[in-house]
Design an enzyme around this catalytic site. Structure first.
Site, short mmCIF file in Angstrom:
data_model
loop_
_atom_site.label_atom_id
_atom_site.label_comp_id
_atom_site.label_asym_id
_atom_site.label_seq_id
_atom_site.Cartn_x
_atom_site.Cartn_y
_atom_site.Cartn_z
N ASP A 26 0.82 -1.21 0.00
CA ASP A 26 0.00 0.00 0.00
C ASP A 26 0.85 1.26 0.00
O ASP A 26 1.98 1.25 0.48
CB ASP A 26 -0.88 -0.04 1.26
CG ASP A 26 -2.14 0.77 1.08
OD1 ASP A 26 -2.34 1.38 0.00
OD2 ASP A 26 -2.93 0.83 2.04
N ASN A 74 -10.25 -4.03 -6.53
CA ASN A 74 -9.49 -3.04 -7.31
C ASN A 74 -10.07 -2.79 -8.71
O ASN A 74 -9.75 -1.77 -9.33
CB ASN A 74 -8.01 -3.44 -7.43
CG ASN A 74 -7.22 -3.25 -6.15
OD1 ASN A 74 -6.22 -3.93 -5.92
ND2 ASN A 74 -7.62 -2.32 -5.29
C1 FPP Z 1 -2.41 -0.12 -3.14
O1 FPP Z 1 -1.75 1.13 -3.05
C2 FPP Z 1 -1.78 -0.93 -4.14
C3 FPP Z 1 -2.37 -1.51 -5.22
C4 FPP Z 1 -3.81 -1.44 -5.48
C5 FPP Z 1 -1.62 -2.23 -6.23
C6 FPP Z 1 -0.33 -2.85 -5.79
C7 FPP Z 1 0.38 -3.27 -6.99
C8 FPP Z 1 1.69 -3.12 -7.20
C9 FPP Z 1 2.67 -2.58 -6.24
C10 FPP Z 1 2.22 -3.53 -8.50
C11 FPP Z 1 2.57 -4.97 -8.46
C12 FPP Z 1 2.96 -5.34 -9.78
C13 FPP Z 1 3.89 -6.21 -10.06
C14 FPP Z 1 4.21 -6.38 -11.47
C15 FPP Z 1 4.61 -6.99 -9.06
P1 FPP Z 1 -2.37 2.41 -3.70
O2 FPP Z 1 -1.88 2.51 -5.09
O3 FPP Z 1 -3.84 2.40 -3.51
O4 FPP Z 1 -1.72 3.58 -2.88
P2 FPP Z 1 -2.45 4.82 -2.19
O5 FPP Z 1 -3.27 4.23 -1.07
O6 FPP Z 1 -1.30 5.64 -1.69
O7 FPP Z 1 -3.26 5.53 -3.22
#
Ligand code: FPP
Length: 246
Positions: A26, A74
């Site tokens: 996250d 998501n």
């Molecule tokens: C939540 O943080 C994260 C996700 C919904 C996606 C996580 C995916 C990755 C890190 C990519 C993985 C891919 C590979 C190829 C391994 P957020 O983006 O919602 O963050 P925020 O809460 O700060 O908006």
């Protein structure tokens, strides 16, 4: 950052390394926003962090790392973000031969693959097949994963077994149901890590988290380092895990 075996052994009790760690990746969006970058740059940086942390966990002797990469919820994000994440995941899987050539990591995809495109499904199968004989850490990438959906899926498979006369309802126990979870082949989850200041499970490893220890931190996932993993494990090693006993 390179950690020598000696550095690691001085700080960690190598006889009490968590066998299975779950990470909720996250804070990618916030990491990007703080740098005036598009959110997709945060996800890309998050994917790189996952590579680094998988390698480090493998070195420590962790048997499995399960990473929450895309949840069943998501899909409700703006289309552009979903498309960007799919592209990132697809390209990552396509590069498996370069990325995993010299790594003793077995990549497994967990979650319901039904809604993914055929080319994505092929890339998933290829990535798993390419790394299937590696005997180091198992990296479970949770894609279209939801803990409730996983339990519902297991229940459906058990119901099929009852229908086919393989088992009687009175013989169904935790062990039987557990064999239908996506993580049946790896040890129980010992530690779940959620960075970025959030303290929720968000439908991650619901079944498996029964006795897991939790570790939270303010760091956004792209900034999560080997040092942070080490801190999490040091804290974990101080916990008194009683599993319901006194
Ligand atoms: C939540 O943080 C994260 C996700 C919904 C996606 C996580 C995916 C990755 C890190 C990519 C993985 C891919 C590979 C190829 C391994 P957020 O983006 O919602 O963050 P925020 O809460 O700060 O908006």
């Amino acid at each position: 950052m390179a950690f020598t075996k000696k550095d690691i052994e001085e700080k960690l009790d190598m006889n009490n390394i968590p066998k299975h760690i779950g990470v909720i990746m996250d804070g990618n969006g916030r990491w990007a926003e703080a740098r005036h970058l598009p959110r997709k740059a945060g996800h890309k940086a998050g994917a790189e962090t996952l590579e680094k942390i998988s390698r480090y966990c493998g070195k420590l002797g962790v048997k499995a790392l399960t990473a929450y990469a895309f949840s069943t919820e998501n899909w409700n994000r703006p289309k552009e973000e979903v498309d960007n994440l799919m592209e990132l995941l697809y390209n990552y899987l396509l590069q498996v031969e370069e990325k995993f050539k010299n790594e003793n990591i077995r990549l497994c995809i967990i979650g319901d693959r039904t809604p993914f495109s055929d080319k994505m499904k092929e890339a998933m199968a290829h990535a798993e097949d390419y790394t299937k004989d590696r005997d180091g850490i198992v990296l479970n990438m949770a894609l279209n994963y939801g803990g409730r959906a996983e339990i519902a899926n297991a229940a459906r498979l058990v119901a099929e077994d009852v229908k086919n006369g393989k088992i009687n309802p009175e013989d169904i126990d935790e062990n039987y149901l557990g064999k239908y979870m996506y993580t049946a082949d790896v040890p129980e989850v010992d530690l779940i890590i959620r960075p970025s200041g959030e303290e929720r499970l968000s439908n991650f490893l619901l079944w498996q988290a029964a006795y897991a220890e939790f570790w939270y931190s303010e760091i956004n996932w792209p900034d999560f380092s080997e040092k942070d993993m080490e801190r999490a494990i040091i804290d974990y090693q101080k916990r008194n895990r009683r599993f319901g006993k006194v």
